[in-house]
Design a protein around this motif. Structure first.
Motif, PDB file in Angstrom:
ATOM      1  N   GLN B  41      57.923  48.069 -86.071  1.00  0.00           N
ATOM      2  CA  GLN B  41      57.086  47.359 -85.129  1.00  0.00           C
ATOM      3  C   GLN B  41      57.067  45.861 -85.436  1.00  0.00           C
ATOM      4  O   GLN B  41      57.135  45.456 -86.593  1.00  0.00           O
ATOM      5  CB  GLN B  41      55.678  47.938 -85.138  1.00  0.00           C
ATOM      6  N   MET B  42      56.995  45.077 -84.384  1.00  0.00           N
ATOM      7  CA  MET B  42      57.031  43.627 -84.503  1.00  0.00           C
ATOM      8  C   MET B  42      55.712  43.047 -84.018  1.00  0.00           C
ATOM      9  O   MET B  42      55.091  43.566 -83.088  1.00  0.00           O
ATOM     10  CB  MET B  42      58.148  43.049 -83.615  1.00  0.00           C
ATOM     11  N   ARG B  44      54.761  39.280 -82.682  1.00  0.00           N
ATOM     12  CA  ARG B  44      55.321  37.956 -82.391  1.00  0.00           C
ATOM     13  C   ARG B  44      54.226  37.051 -81.833  1.00  0.00           C
ATOM     14  O   ARG B  44      53.440  37.475 -80.973  1.00  0.00           O
ATOM     15  CB  ARG B  44      56.464  38.058 -81.375  1.00  0.00           C
ATOM     16  N   LYS B  57      53.742  42.436 -78.805  1.00  0.00           N
ATOM     17  CA  LYS B  57      53.664  43.485 -79.824  1.00  0.00           C
ATOM     18  C   LYS B  57      54.998  44.171 -80.077  1.00  0.00           C
ATOM     19  O   LYS B  57      55.054  45.172 -80.792  1.00  0.00           O
ATOM     20  CB  LYS B  57      52.616  44.516 -79.436  1.00  0.00           C
ATOM     21  N   SER B  58      56.045  43.672 -79.481  1.00  0.00           N
ATOM     22  CA  SER B  58      57.357  44.240 -79.783  1.00  0.00           C
ATOM     23  C   SER B  58      58.414  43.188 -79.531  1.00  0.00           C
ATOM     24  O   SER B  58      58.127  42.099 -79.022  1.00  0.00           O
ATOM     25  CB  SER B  58      57.639  45.480 -78.920  1.00  0.00           C
ATOM     26  N   ALA B  59      59.639  43.558 -79.861  1.00  0.00           N
ATOM     27  CA  ALA B  59      60.745  42.625 -79.667  1.00  0.00           C
ATOM     28  C   ALA B  59      61.049  42.418 -78.192  1.00  0.00           C
ATOM     29  O   ALA B  59      61.658  41.414 -77.829  1.00  0.00           O
ATOM     30  CB  ALA B  59      61.990  43.144 -80.387  1.00  0.00           C
ATOM     31  N   VAL B  60      60.644  43.337 -77.357  1.00  0.00           N
ATOM     32  CA  VAL B  60      61.025  43.255 -75.943  1.00  0.00           C
ATOM     33  C   VAL B  60      59.872  42.875 -75.032  1.00  0.00           C
ATOM     34  O   VAL B  60      60.100  42.461 -73.900  1.00  0.00           O
ATOM     35  CB  VAL B  60      61.644  44.590 -75.465  1.00  0.00           C
ATOM     36  N   ASP B  61      58.656  43.011 -75.474  1.00  0.00           N
ATOM     37  CA  ASP B  61      57.516  42.711 -74.609  1.00  0.00           C
ATOM     38  C   ASP B  61      57.432  41.212 -74.322  1.00  0.00           C
ATOM     39  O   ASP B  61      57.790  40.382 -75.160  1.00  0.00           O
ATOM     40  CB  ASP B  61      56.209  43.155 -75.269  1.00  0.00           C
ATOM     41  N   MET B  63      55.373  37.760 -73.876  1.00  0.00           N
ATOM     42  CA  MET B  63      54.217  37.238 -74.602  1.00  0.00           C
ATOM     43  C   MET B  63      53.053  37.023 -73.634  1.00  0.00           C
ATOM     44  O   MET B  63      53.249  36.546 -72.522  1.00  0.00           O
ATOM     45  CB  MET B  63      54.585  35.928 -75.289  1.00  0.00           C
TER      46      MET B  63
END
Lengths: 1039, 144
Positions: B41-42, B44, B57-61, B63
C-alpha cells in the motif's frame, strides 16, 4: 545504460566477493615512469582490517590447587575469549563471597571485594544471576565483567572476562574530561564529519553531544597493555556515534571507532547506541561462551502452542535458534554475534525509518516467553528456513547459512503503529498492525513472503522496478504460499478490514472478484497481461506497480501448480530463480526460465514442460523469444586500428588491424613525432580524435584523417599539471585528473557549443553496515573510460584505510561515476557505484575498459597480493558473472577488439602487446595467447566508422492491436485490426511452440481477415500474425 | 433580494479562485510518500505552496485535497524542500533491496528533483528525512 551501470552493479559485488581467488592487495600504488604499478605487498602489513589477537585469561592460568572445591574448571569449548567455570556441582553449597574469592584468585585479582562490584542481580525461581564489573581503585576496567550463577542454592557457574589486577602506578589523569572531548572533537573535525548539534536536536543524542569517562583500557585486550584513558562517546551528527579511547596522560588517541545506531546481521561487533548509554549497559562481548541451545513451548499470536528454539547465555535466554545445521559455533560469539542462526529481536516500538531506531534482544530470564509476537515471528522464520532447506536444499536465505533475522514491534517514521511488514535487504520487520492488519508477525505466509525476498535478493536479485520488481514480489508470494500452503491466499490470517475477500492477495484469483485498478487498495490485482497496469517506474507509482502486476506471474504459478502439482511447480520456479533469471529479467524471461527449468528437471517434451508454456499462455505471457537485456550496440563498421605506445613511452603508433601493418609509425605532426604519453591514450568511437596526457603533463588532442594519414595536434590543457585525460566516445566530453593526486575528477562538456566544466569528488559509498568494514577514503583516480552513452565514467582509484594498529593500507578498485544526465542535458549527480563494496585482503583491481559493443561487459586488471599473481578478468555487470581471460605476470591494460571476440593486453614479461580470443560471453579467454605488437604497450583497439552509440540492435518488435472473434472458435474466426494492414504471415502454434497450421492463402490488404484453420484438435493455441503495422499475438481456443 | 445577494457573492468567491490539482499546479509543490512492503500500500501526498495538501491512497488513485495550511508556512516548507538540493544528493547505497520506499519530490517552474530511500542512513543529509517526517506528521494532523 544508466540502469545497467548504476542499478545492476550490486550483483557483481556479491558474486565477485564470493570468488575465493580474490585476495586483497595492500601497499601503496605509485606511478613510475607514468605507468601505474602496484607496489610489493610484502612492504607493508598484510591485513587491511587488523584484528589483534585477543589474549584472554584462559583457564590454563588457573591455580587448580586453590580451587579444590571448585573442581569442574573447564577450558572454553571453543576458541573464544573469556573464561568458563563450573562450580562444585552440588558437592558444596558454597557461599557467594567464597565463590567470588575463588574466582578472583583464579583470575589473578588481588581483592575480589574491592575489585568486583555488583551491577545487577536477577532472582528467579531456583536461580540467581549476578553481574559484576571489574574496577581498579574505583575506576572501571573497560570490558571486564562477568556473571555468577547460583542454581538451587549452589554457586555453580561463572563466565565472562576479567583482567588481572592492574598495575598502573597512578590513576590520576593529567587531562581533564573536557580535554579528552576536545581531542575527539578535533579529530572528527579533521575528518570533516563533525557538526554542532543544535539544542533542539540534543534530545536525540541523550542530551549532550559528548561525554567522557575515565576507564582502564587494555589495548588490543592484552592483559599487560593497560592504560588509563578517557572513554569519550561523541555524536558528530545526530545519526552517528563514535567511541574514542584517549590516553588520560598524553592525549593520544588509542582507539576510535564508529558506533552507528544499528544492529548487525552477522557482523563482528554489535553496537547498541541507545542514546545516553554507557558501556555498563551493554550485553557486551564479555558474555562468553554460551550456555547453549534450549527449547521452550510458548503460545503464538494465533493462540497455538509452539515449540521454539532459544539460546541460553549466562542464565538469560535469547530468541536465538542455533539448532539448525547452519549454525557455526566457531564463528559465533553469543548472544550478540551469532552466525547461522534464526534470530528474533525487537524494535522496542521504534522506527527503522528514523535515526532513533533501537533494536535489542528479546530476553527471558527463565525461558518462559509471553511476547506472542516474538514467538510467532521466531517460529514462522524457522518454518520458512525448513521449507527452503527441505524442499530446495537451500541453506538459509543466502544459501550459505546466513542469519535469518526478524524484527518485531516496529513503528512508522512518525511513531504510529505500522500496518505492514517488509524486508529491508537484511532482515524482516513486522509492524504490530493498525487499521487493516493485526500484528503481521502472526502469519506464516507473511514470514514466508518476507524471507523469500531475501532468497530472491541472493539469487536472481530481481530489480525492484517494473516487471522484474513485480516478479520479485511474485516470487515472495509464491514461496510464501508454498510455505503456508493450505491455501492460495496471502495475509488472510492478519487482515482485519478493508479487503472484501478477507485476504490481501490471492494467487488463484488475483482479481478477487473486484472491478479493476480502482480496487487495488481492496485487493485487486491483474491476472492477465490484458490487465497489466502501466505505471511509471517511480516510487510514487509503486516502482511501476511491483505490488500490482505481480498478480500476473502469481496466476501463472497457480496455473502451473494446478497442471503439475504444487511440489513440481515450486521446484521448477525455484530453479528458474536460481539458475536462469537475472536482475532485469522480464515476464517473458520468466516464462522461458520456467520452461527451461521444467525441461531440466523433467525432460524435453515432458508434460511438465508443456504445462509450463500453457500456464504462461493462460495469463498472456507469450513466447516472443525473451527480452534481450544484453543490449548490444551495432559493431563499428569502419576499418580497425590499434593505437599504442612503446615500452619507453617515447611516442605513439597506430597499427592498421585490417592491413596488418602500421598506419602511422610513429604518429607525426608536421614531420615530428608526437610526444610520448604519460597516460594511456583515449580514442573517440570513430577514431577521429585521440586524447592523452603527454610526458610534459599537458593534455593533447590529435585529429586523425584516416583517408590521408594527416594528423593535427592541439594542446588542450597547456598547464603542465595533468595526470590523465580521456575523451567520451562521442567526443562531447573530456574527463581529466591532475597530478595533485586528489580525489577529484574534472569533466568538461562541449556538447552545447560552450565549454562547461564540473568537478566531481570521489568517495567510497558504504555498502556495508558492518562497523568493522571500512573502505577508507579515496586518494586519487587514475585510469578512466567513458561508457558509450557518455553519461558514466568508469575509473580506478587508490583508496587508503587508516589503521590504528600499523601501516595504512592502500588498494586500487573500480568505480562508476555518473557525470552526465542526458535527459537534463546537464552534468550528472556525481553518484558513484563501486564494482566491489570492499576488496578482499591483498587484492586490487584497475585499468578497466568497456567491451566495444556490450556496455555491460568490462575487463580489468586483477592483482592477487597473496600469490603475487596478475590476471586480466572479464565481468558481466548484468548477470554478475566473472571470468578469467588471461593470467600473467603484470598489468595488462586490456582493450577489446572492435567485434569483442578478441582482447589485447600488455605482456610485461616480453614487452609486447599480446592478443587472445575471448569466448562468446566476452568474459573468459579462449585458447592460448599470441604476440600481437612487438614492443608495443597500452594498446587501444578501435575503428574509424560511425555508429549509433545509444540505439540497441535489439529494438523491440512493433506490435499491433487486434480483436479475434469468436475466441473460442469452432471452424473459423475473424481478426479485426481496426485499420487496413497487409498480412505477411499467419501461423498457429501449440503450447510447445510447434507450428501446427499456417495460412497459405493469398491475402490483400484488409482491415479484417477470416481464418479457417484445418485439422486442429480441441485445445489452446497461439496465433501469430505478422503485418505491415507490426506483430499481433494472442491465445486462441479451439472448442 | 437577500437570496440573490448571497448567490452572487458565492459565485464571485467561486469564480475568483482557480482550483488546481497537483498535476496542473504551475508553482512550487512538494510531494512525498511511502509504501511497499508486504501490503504494497502507498500513501502519496502533495503540498502546494498555496497551502493545499493532497493525498492519494494508492499508486493509481487521483490525489484529493485533504487539508489546507497557512500559505506562508506552505511556501516556507516548499522553500525548505527546494534548498535541500535533492538533485545533488548523493545517496549512500546499502546492501540489498528494501521493499519499503520513501520518497520526496520537489516540483516547480525551475524543474523537478526527487530522492527515494528505504533506510535513513542512505540519505547523508538528515534534513531530508527530518523534513519528510515533518511533512508526514503535518499531513496526518495539520493542527499540530
Amino acid at each position: 545504460m544508466k540502469k545497467t551501470i548504476l542499478t545492476l552493479l550490486c550483483v557483481i559485488i556479491s558474486v565477485l566477493m564470493a570468488q575465493a581467488q580474490f585476495k586483497s592487495v595492500e601497499g601503496s600504488s605509485s606511478h613510475q615512469g607514468g605507468a601505474k604499478t602496484i607496489s610489493d605487498p610484502q612492504a607493508q602489513s598484510s591485513d587491511p582490517h587488523p584484528v589483534q589477537p585477543f589474549a584472554p585469561r584462559m583457564i590454563d592460568d588457573v591455580d587448580f590447587a586453590q580451587l579444590a572445591q571448585y573442581s569442574n574448571v573447564q577450558s572454553s569449548p571453543r576458541d573464544l575469549p573469556g573464561f568458563w567455570i563450573d562450580g562444585p556441582q552440588g558437592r558444596d553449597p558454597g557461599d557467594e563471597q567464597v565463590f567470588l574469592q575463588a574466582v578472583a584468585k583464579m583470575l589473578n585479582l588481588n581483592d575480589a571485594s574491592s575489585e568486583l562490584r555488583e551491577q545487577s542481580r536477577i532472582k528467579e525461581q531456583g536461580a540467581e544471576h549476578v553481574r559484576y564489573q571489574q574496577f581498579h581503585q574505583g575506576i572501571e576496567v573497560y570490558g571486564a565483567e562477568f556473571r555468577a550463577h547460583r542454581y538451587h542454592g549452589i554457586w555453580a557457574k561463572a563466565n565472562g572476562h576479567i583482567y588481572p589486577s592492574p598495575q598502573l602506578a597512578s590513576v590520576i589523569p593529567s587531562l581533564s574530561d573536557s580535554d579528552a572531548i576536545n581531542v575527539a572533537t578535533q579529530d572528527l573535525r579533521s575528518m570533516g564529519i563533525y557538526h554542532e548539534i543544535s539544542s533542539d536536536q540534543l534530545q536525540f543524542v541523550g542530551g549532550s553531544q559528548a561525554s567522557a569517562k575515565l576507564v582502564i583500557y587494555h589495548v588490543n585486550r592484552k592483559s599487560d597493555a593497560e592504560r588509563l584513558v578517557y572513554h569519550v562517546q561523541i555524536f558528530p551528527s545526530v545519526s552517528q556515534s563514535w567511541d574514542y579511547f584517549i590516553d588520560a596522560a598524553s592525549g593520544e588517541i588509542i582507539r576510535a571507532n564508529k558506533a552507528s545506531c544499528q544492529f548487525h546481521a552477522d557482523h563482528r561487533q554489535t553496537t547498541d547506541c541507545a542514546h545516553g548509554h554507557n558501556h555498563d549497559d551493554h550485553e557486551s562481548v564479555a558474555i562468553r561462551p554460551p550456555d547453549g541451545p534450549a527449547t521452550a513451548v510458548a503460545t503464538d499470536l494465533l493462540g497455538v502452542n509452539r515449540t521454539i528454539n532459544t539460546y541460553e547465555v549466562g542464565g538469560d535466554f535469547f530468541l536465538i535458534d542455533a539448532s539448525r545445521d547452519m549454525f557455526s559455533p566457531s564463528r559465533s560469539s553469543m548472544p550478540n554475534e551469532p552466525v547461522g542462526v534464526i534470530w528474533t529481536i525487537t524494535g522496542n516500538g521504534t522506527s527503522p525509518f528514523t535515526d532513533n531506531f533501537q533494536a535489542s534482544h528479546v530476553v527471558s530470564g527463565n525461558n518462559i516467553w509471553t511476547d506472542r509476537s516474538a514467538v510467532s515471528a521466531h517460529f514462522n522464520a524457522g518454518q520458512a528456513y525448513e521449507y527452503f532447506k527441505n524442499t530446495h536444499g537451500r541453506e538459509s536465505l543466502n544459501g550459505s547459512g546466513g542469519n535469518i533475522i526478524s524484527v518485531i514491534d516496529v513503528v512508522d517514521q512518525n511513531g504510529n503503529e505500522m500496518d505492514n511488514a517488509f524486508w529491508n535487504g537484511q532482515a524482516m520487520f513486522y509492524g504490530n498492525g493498525d487499521q487493516v492488519f493485526s500484528d503481521l508477525a502472526a502469519a506464516l505466509d507473511v514470514a514466508g513472503h518476507e524471507i523469500s525476498h531475501g532468497v530472491v535478493q541472493t539469487t536472481a536479485n530481481l530489480e525492484y522496478i517494473g516487471q522484474s520488481g513485480a516478479m520479485n514480489e511474485s516470487f515472495a508470494d509464491i514461496f510464501g504460499a508454498m510455505i503456508d500452503r493450505d491455501d492460495w491466499q496471502m495475509g488472510e490470517d492478519v487482515v482485519i478490514a478493508g479487503f472484501p475477500s478477507g485476504a490481501l492477495r490471492d494467487l488463484s484469483n488475483p482479481n478477487q472478484g473486484l472491478a479493476g485498478p480502482q480496487d487495488i487498495n481492496r485487493g485487486w490485482q491483474p491476472d492477465h497481461m490484458d490487465e497489466f497496469v502501466e505505471l511509471d517506474n517511480t516510487p510514487e507509482q509503486d516502482n511501476g506497480g511491483v505490488h500490482i502486476n505481480s498478480g500476473i506471474p502469481n496466476k501463472a504459478f497457480h496455473n502451473y501448480a494446478v497442471l503439475v502439482g504444487k511440489s513440481k511447480a515450486e521446484r521448477v520456479f525455484y530453479r528458474a530463480l536460481l539458475v536462469y533469471l537475472t536482475k532485469s529479467s522480464q515476464f517473458v524471461d520468466l516464462r522461458l526460465a520456467v520452461e527451461a527449468s521444467a525441461k531440466d528437471l523433467f525432460g524435453d517434451g515432458s508434460t511438465e514442460m508443456s504445462a509450463a508454456s500453457e500456464a504462461f499462455v493462460m495469463v498472456g505471457i507469450g513466447n516472443t523469444g525473451g527480452s534481450d537485456t544484453q543490449e548490444d550496440l551495432d559493431t563499428n563498421p569502419g576499418d580497425e586500428y590499434v593505437i599504442c605506445t612503446d615500452w619507453n613511452q617515447s611516442t605513439l603508433y597506430i597499427f592498421n588491424e585490417t592491413t596488418g601493418e602500421f598506419f602511422l609509425n610513429p604518429v607525426r605532426v608536421n614531420g615530428v613525432n608526437v610526444d610520448g604519453p604519460f597516460s594511456k591514450p583515449s580514442v573517440t568511437d570513430d577514431g577521429a580524435t585521440v586524447v592523452y596526457v603527454a610526458s610534459d603533463n599537458t593534455v593533447r588532442a590529435l585529429g586523425i584523417d584516416y583517408q590521408t594519414g594527416n594528423v593535427t595536434q592541439q594542446v588542450i590543457g597547456s598547464e603542465p599539471i595533468w595526470r590523465s585525460a580521456v575523451i567520451s566516445k562521442d567526443g562531447n566530453r573530456i574527463a581529466a585528473i591532475t597530478d595533485e593526486l586528489v580525489n577529484e575528477i574534472l569533466v568538461f562538456d562541449f556538447s552545447t557549443g560552450q565549454t562547461l566544466s564540473e568537478t566531481f569528488e570521489l568517495f567510497n559509498p558504504t555498502f556495508s553496515n558492518d562497523p568493522n568494514v571500512s573502505t577508507g577514503d579515496v586518494d586519487y583516480a587514475d585510469a578512466m573510460e567513458f561508457d558509450p552513452s557518455g553519461e558514466f565514467l568508469m575509473y580506478d582509484a587508490q583508496s587508503t584505510i587508516e589503521s590504528d594498529f600499523g601501516s595504512d593500507i592502500s588498494y586500487w578498485d573500480i568505480g562508476f561515476l555518473e557525470v552526465w544526465d542526458a535527459d537534463a542535458e546537464d552534468f550528472g549527480s556525481g553518484r558513484i557505484e563501486k564494482l566491489f563494496s570492499q576488496l578482499p585482503e591483498n587484492t586490487s583491481i584497475g585499468n578497466p575498459t568497456f567491451s566495444k559493443n556490450s556496455p555491460f561487459i568490462i575487463s580489468f586488471d586483477f592483482f592477487d597480493g597473496n600469490q603475487n599473481a596478475y590476471a586480466v578478468l572479464g565481468a558481466n555487470i548484468e548477470t554478475g558473472d566473472v571470468g578469467t581471460i588471461h593470467e600473467q605476470s603484470g598489468l595488462g591494460y586490456p582493450s577489446y577488439s572492435v567485434t569483442d571476440d578478441q582482447i589485447i593486453y600488455d605482456d610485461p614479461a616480453n614487452d609486447n602487446i599480446s592478443i587472445k580470443n575471448v569466448q562468446a560471453n566476452k568474459i573468459q579467454g579462449s585458447g592460448s595467447d599470441a604476440d600481437y605488437i612487438q614492443g608495443g604497450r597500452w594498446g587501444t583497439w578501435y575503428a574509424d566508422g560511425e555508429r549509433d552509440l545509444t540505439t540497441s540492435t535489439s529494438d523491440p518488435i512493433a506490435t499491433i492491436e487486434a480483436n479475434v472473434s469468436p475466441n473460442a472458435f469452432t471452424t473459423e474466426f475473424v481478426i479485426d485490426f481496426g485499420r487496413v494492414v497487409e498480412i505477411s504471415h499467419l501461423e498457429i502454434s501449440d503450447m510447445n511452440g510447434r507450428s501446427v497450421w499456417q495460412d497459405g492463402a493469398q491475402r490483400d490488404a484488409t482491415q479484417s481477415y477470416t481464418v479457417r484453420p484445418s485439422n486442429l484438435t480441441l485445445g489452446v493455441y497461439l496465433l501469430r500474425v505478422e503485418t505491415s503495422e507490426g506483430r499481433y499475438m494472442t491465445q486462441l481456443i479451439k472448442k | 433580494m437577500k437570496h440573490s445577494y448571497l448567490v452572487v457573492c458565492m459565485c464571485l468567491l467561486a469564480c475568483g479562485t482557480t482550483k488546481y490539482t497537483p498535476e496542473d499546479y504551475p508553482d512550487s509543490q512538494v510531494r512525498w510518500g511511502s509504501g511497499g512492503g508486504f501490503s504494497g500500500q502507498m500513501s502519496r501526498y502533495a503540498l502546494l505552496d498555496n497551502g493545499e495538501i493532497f493525498y492519494a491512497k494508492s499508486a493509481v488513485d487521483s490525489m484529493v485535497q485533504i487539508h489546507t495550511i497557512d500559505e506562508n508556512l506552505a511556501k516556507q516548507l516548499c522553500s525548505n524542500a527546494t534548498s535541500l538540493n535533492l538533485s545533488q544528493l548523493r545517496k549512500v547505497p546499502t546492501i540489498g533491496q528494501s521493499t519499503m520506499q520513501h520518497y520526496m519530490k520537489v516540483m516547480g517552474p525551475d524543474g523537478n528533483a526527487e530522492v527515494q530511500w528505504s533506510d535513513p542512513r542512505e540519505i547523508p543529509n538528515p534534513s531530508v528525512t527530518r523534513l519528510f517526517n515533518q511533512l508526514m506528521a503535518m499531513a496526518k494532523n495539520p493542527s499540530k
